[in-house]
Each structure stands twice: as C-alpha cells, then as structure tokens.
Design an enzyme around this catalytic site. Structure first.
Site, mmCIF file in Angstrom:
data_model
loop_
_atom_site.group_PDB
_atom_site.id
_atom_site.type_symbol
_atom_site.label_atom_id
_atom_site.label_comp_id
_atom_site.label_asym_id
_atom_site.label_seq_id
_atom_site.Cartn_x
_atom_site.Cartn_y
_atom_site.Cartn_z
ATOM 1 N N ASN A 64 0.899 -1.302 0.105
ATOM 2 C CA ASN A 64 -0.027 0.070 0.074
ATOM 3 C C ASN A 64 0.868 1.334 0.078
ATOM 4 O O ASN A 64 2.135 1.240 0.341
ATOM 5 C CB ASN A 64 -1.037 0.100 1.433
ATOM 6 N N HIS A 71 1.971 14.700 12.818
ATOM 7 C CA HIS A 71 1.537 14.437 13.970
ATOM 8 C C HIS A 71 0.356 13.538 13.958
ATOM 9 O O HIS A 71 -0.735 14.344 14.459
ATOM 10 C CB HIS A 71 1.338 15.827 14.649
ATOM 11 N N HIS A 81 9.331 21.236 15.961
ATOM 12 C CA HIS A 81 7.753 21.572 15.716
ATOM 13 C C HIS A 81 7.456 22.840 16.219
ATOM 14 O O HIS A 81 6.499 23.335 15.690
ATOM 15 C CB HIS A 81 7.256 20.379 16.355
ATOM 16 N N HIS A 209 4.676 22.397 24.786
ATOM 17 C CA HIS A 209 5.244 22.722 23.416
ATOM 18 C C HIS A 209 6.265 23.793 23.659
ATOM 19 O O HIS A 209 7.484 23.709 23.402
ATOM 20 C CB HIS A 209 4.404 22.960 22.386
HETATM 21 MN MN MN Z 1 2.487 16.553 17.900
#
Ligand code: MN
Length: 269
Positions: A64, A71, A81, A209
């Site tokens: 496939n 993410h 990121h 983050h």
């Molecule tokens: Mn993430």
C-alpha cells in the site's frame, strides 16, 4: 566481542523475563487527529491506498501507499515542531542523536484525577508527591502522564465543546519544573497532544510545546497501555521516522519492563 549486559538482555527477552509492551495505537482512517481553530491549516488524517493485492497489479505481492500529517496517531514531537525549538541544529527527526531514542520512563498515574476532571492539570507539587513515593525523576528520562484517556471513544477522546477541547495535560509550573529542575528527556501523554485542551489560554500558551521544545526536549502523544507499566523501571524505545527536517512522525513506541500486569488489567470482569 561479548557484552554481559547485552547477552543477558537477549536471554531475558527470549525467556519473557523482560516483557515487551506496545504503547502504540493503530493507524487507520479513524485515528483521531488534533483540530485547530479554522483560521489555521489543518493536518490531514491517515489515508491508505492499495498498490496491489495478489492481483493484476501485482500477482504475488501486497503493498500500500499511505499519507498523513507528521503528528498523527501515536507520534513523536521533535523540538523543531515549535517556534521556541526551531533553531536547534539537532532538533529535527533526522538530526536528533539516536541514543536519545532509548530511555527510562517515569509513569505518573493521574487516571482518577482525569476521570473526575477532564481539565485536570499535572502540577509540580503532584510530581514531588510522586517522587516521595517512587524516587527522584532523573535527568534524561521520560515523564509519561497516565490518564487512561486512550480507553475513551474517539468523540470523548477529543472532547470538544464550544470553548475548545477539554482534555488533561501539564500546568505551566509542571513544565518549568521538569525542564529546569529535572532536565528530563521529554513528556508523553495519552491525549491527542502533549498540552491540555485549554492550554491555548495559559501563560505561556501551550507550555508543553513552548517550554519542552524550547529546552530541546521531546514529546510523545496518543500513547496507550500506560496502565501496563510500573511507576519506575521501564525503558521505552521511541525512534521516529528519519524524515529530513521532519517536525515529528508517527512511530511505534515499545516499552521493556519486568513487572507483570495486575490481574485487574486483564479485563476478566
Ligand atoms: Mn504533535
């Protein structure tokens, strides 16, 4: 060359004395992904397309192609990121040193608290309480927040309301403590992202983050089976795909542990 530690590891894996636990959710078109406010571009979910299945397109083989955002599902957040981590030269999926992909895990069980309050925030006080029972969180180790969120239905997993998602995560002071006072490797969760659903309103916004990646540390999202791990002692293996300048990637997260699961986790009713 012979190394006793590696020889013992191989033996104990073969005999089952070391147990391998899969902390990964399956990837398919229903795998929940994070949704952003509509002014921002959305990340596409997982899609799979057949190339051939023992047919005219490939008589003896099956394969496939697939596509998804970096993410998606159980995935790795690299420092690159986030804007606070964008300048690290070793902060993308292809430049992080590979020795950082094998490390001990501290599992903080706040499943009861999260069941009682979907906006539950893990704090530094809670971590210090955990340390008094389980020992100090060592530098270079993972902190995994167990909420049992992975056991929810897809709708309750994302848990959207008019005012945004309501899911548990870390407080600002928790992230300051773990980055500055404990120098951990990264922070992992069972929810769709490492920050709490309401973390857009924190100061700073999205502390997992902003602070974690700003300190060149990592994230893991959409983990499962954290209830199969002891508070301390497991080692997790977390190599993301080696995407050039990648901000993260879906990955298989594997834990090595010795502790047997409790009978109550076997679902025998
Ligand atoms: Mn993430």
């Amino acid at each position: 060359m012979n190394n006793a530690t590696l020889t013992n590891l191989a033996t104990e894996l073969a005999t089952g004395a070391i147990r391998v636990v899969d902390l990964t959710v399956p990837l398919n078109e229903n795998t929940p992904i994070i949704g952003l406010p509509e002014e921002f571009k959305q990340s596409p979910g997982f899609k799979m397309e057949k190339i051939s299945y023992f047919d005219a397109d490939g008589p003896a083989w099956y394969w496939n192609s697939f596509s998804c955002g970096e993410h998606t599902g159980t995935h790795f957040d690299a420092p690159g990121h986030w804007i606070s981590g964008r300048d690290y030269t070793d902060g993308c999926t292809d430049t992080i040193p590979p020795e950082k992909f094998i490390a001990p895990a501290n599992v903080i069980d706040v499943s009861k608290e999260a069941a009682a309050d979907p906006d539950y925030l893990l704090t530094s006080d809670k971590l210090k309480e955990w340390e008094s029972e389980n020992g100090k969180i060592e530098p270079g180790t993972w902190v995994l927040m167990r909420t049992d969120w992975s056991k929810r239905t897809p709708e309750d997993f994302l848990n959207y309301a008019e005012d945004g998602p309501h899911t548990p995560g870390p407080s600002v002071d928790c992230m300051e403590f773990l980055t500055k006072e404990r120098d951990i490797l990264g922070f992992g969760v069972e929810t769709v992202g490492t920050d709490a659903g309401q973390a857009f309103a924190f100061d700073p916004a999205f502390p997992a983050h902003q602070l974690m990646h700003g300190s060149n540390k990592f994230g893991l999202a959409s983990l499962t089976n954290l209830d199969q791990l002891p508070p301390k002692g497991a080692i997790i293996v977390t190599p993301p795909l080696k995407i050039e300048h990648g901000s993260g990637s879906p990955l298989r997260v594997i834990a090595l542990t010795t502790k047997k699961p409790l009978p109550m986790n076997k679902n025998h009713g």
